[in-house]
Design an enzyme around this catalytic site. Structure first.
Site, PDB file in Angstrom:
ATOM      1  N   PHE A  13       0.830  -1.199   0.000  1.00  0.00           N
ATOM      2  CA  PHE A  13       0.000   0.000   0.000  1.00  0.00           C
ATOM      3  C   PHE A  13       0.865   1.250   0.000  1.00  0.00           C
ATOM      4  CE2 PHE A  13      -2.849  -3.156   1.763  1.00  0.00           C
ATOM      5  CZ  PHE A  13      -4.096  -2.795   1.292  1.00  0.00           C
ATOM      6  N   ASP A  14       0.405   2.271  -0.723  1.00  0.00           N
ATOM      7  CA  ASP A  14       0.867   3.625  -0.490  1.00  0.00           C
ATOM      8  C   ASP A  14       0.279   4.051   0.866  1.00  0.00           C
ATOM      9  OD1 ASP A  14       1.750   6.331  -1.073  1.00  0.00           O
ATOM     10  OD2 ASP A  14      -0.335   6.765  -1.557  1.00  0.00           O
ATOM     11  N   ALA A  15       0.765   5.169   1.423  1.00  0.00           N
ATOM     12  CA  ALA A  15       0.254   5.629   2.723  1.00  0.00           C
ATOM     13  C   ALA A  15      -0.721   6.801   2.574  1.00  0.00           C
ATOM     14  CB  ALA A  15       1.420   6.008   3.641  1.00  0.00           C
ATOM     15  N   LYS A 155       9.158   6.498  -5.395  1.00  0.00           N
ATOM     16  CA  LYS A 155       8.280   5.997  -6.465  1.00  0.00           C
ATOM     17  C   LYS A 155       8.102   7.098  -7.500  1.00  0.00           C
ATOM     18  CE  LYS A 155       5.058   5.424  -3.440  1.00  0.00           C
ATOM     19  NZ  LYS A 155       3.755   5.208  -2.769  1.00  0.00           N
ATOM     20  N   ASP A 181      -3.095   5.699  -4.698  1.00  0.00           N
ATOM     21  CA  ASP A 181      -3.986   6.712  -5.278  1.00  0.00           C
ATOM     22  C   ASP A 181      -3.316   7.542  -6.362  1.00  0.00           C
ATOM     23  OD1 ASP A 181      -3.508   9.790  -3.783  1.00  0.00           O
ATOM     24  OD2 ASP A 181      -2.395   8.039  -3.130  1.00  0.00           O
TER      25      ASP A 181
END
Length: 230
Positions: A13-15, A155, A181
């Site tokens: 997951f991204d945060a 990223k 997202d």
């Protein structure tokens, strides 16, 4: 019963704006209120005119995390006679104070824990990540937590994904899913790293012609349904 979840051994997951609400304006208002300053919407617009291009440069590997963190607060620091580093720390502390998981995040993480390995790859900053994971009770759910500031690569650079894979014991790439997202950092990065991607498209934006996610959902509840469906 076979579900999509059975396809993956790892979900990364991204945060910010993937697991956690990131309301920069509210954080800045809180931080500046502690300096007895009423930070306005116009102030925020001016801040973003500096901040947003810096993030693009950071994601493109052109500047360091430290350069971003200090440059965005240079003008305010000189006004307040403090260092940009101090303002940046105060901002991250304020963001930690107002941090909330996004709707559906806790239910999703609870449903996945023990069934699949969970990790985080974030371009956010170290000072915020650990305190936020601790305060939300998520710190035991995610390992590894890979933070671009610590690695010196952000990223969508494939290096940050390869670093995560090494910490994960070099899993089979077809068994890894990246959720985020941001089309240009999370999805492009995951695609370039050779793993499946799921775009958390909160605002119904159009998919880019040259960046195609494996899946697309509007919110974490939809992701929960997608993963647990046939």
């Amino acid at each position: 019963m076979s579900t999509l979840l059975n396809k993956y051994k790892w979900i990364l997951f991204d945060a910010d704006e993937t697991l956690f609400h990131f309301d920069a304006f509210a954080g800045l208002k809180l931080m500046f209120s502690r300096f007895d300053i009423d930070f306005s919407a116009n102030d925020f617009t001016l801040y973003q005119q500096v901040n947003k291009p810096l993030w693009v440069e950071y994601q493109n590997g052109l500047i360091t995390a430290a350069h971003l963190q200090h440059t965005r607060f240079n003008e305010w620091a000189s006004k307040l006679s403090v260092t940009p580093q101090h303002l940046n720390s105060q901002f991250l502390a304020a963001m930690a104070d107002i941090c909330q998981p996004l709707p559906g995040a806790r239910e999703l993480v609870d449903s996945l824990s023990g069934r699949v390995n969970l990790g985080i790859i974030t371009n956010g900053f170290t000072e915020l990540q650990s305190i936020r994971l601790s305060r939300t009770g998520f710190q035991d759910a995610f390992s590894p937590v890979v933070i671009s500031e610590q690695l010196g690569k952000a990223k969508p650079d494939i290096a940050i994904f390869n670093h995560a894979f090494s910490l994960m014991g070099e899993p089979e790439k077809h068994q890894v899913l990246m959720v985020g997202d941001n089309l240009h950092s999370d999805i492009l990065g995951g695609n370039n790293a050779g793993i499946d991607t799921c775009w958390l498209n909160h605002y119904g934006a159009a998919v880019s012609d040259d960046i195609s996610p494996s899946y697309q959902v509007n919110n974490l509840t939809e992701l929960h349904q997608l993963l647990h469906s046939n």
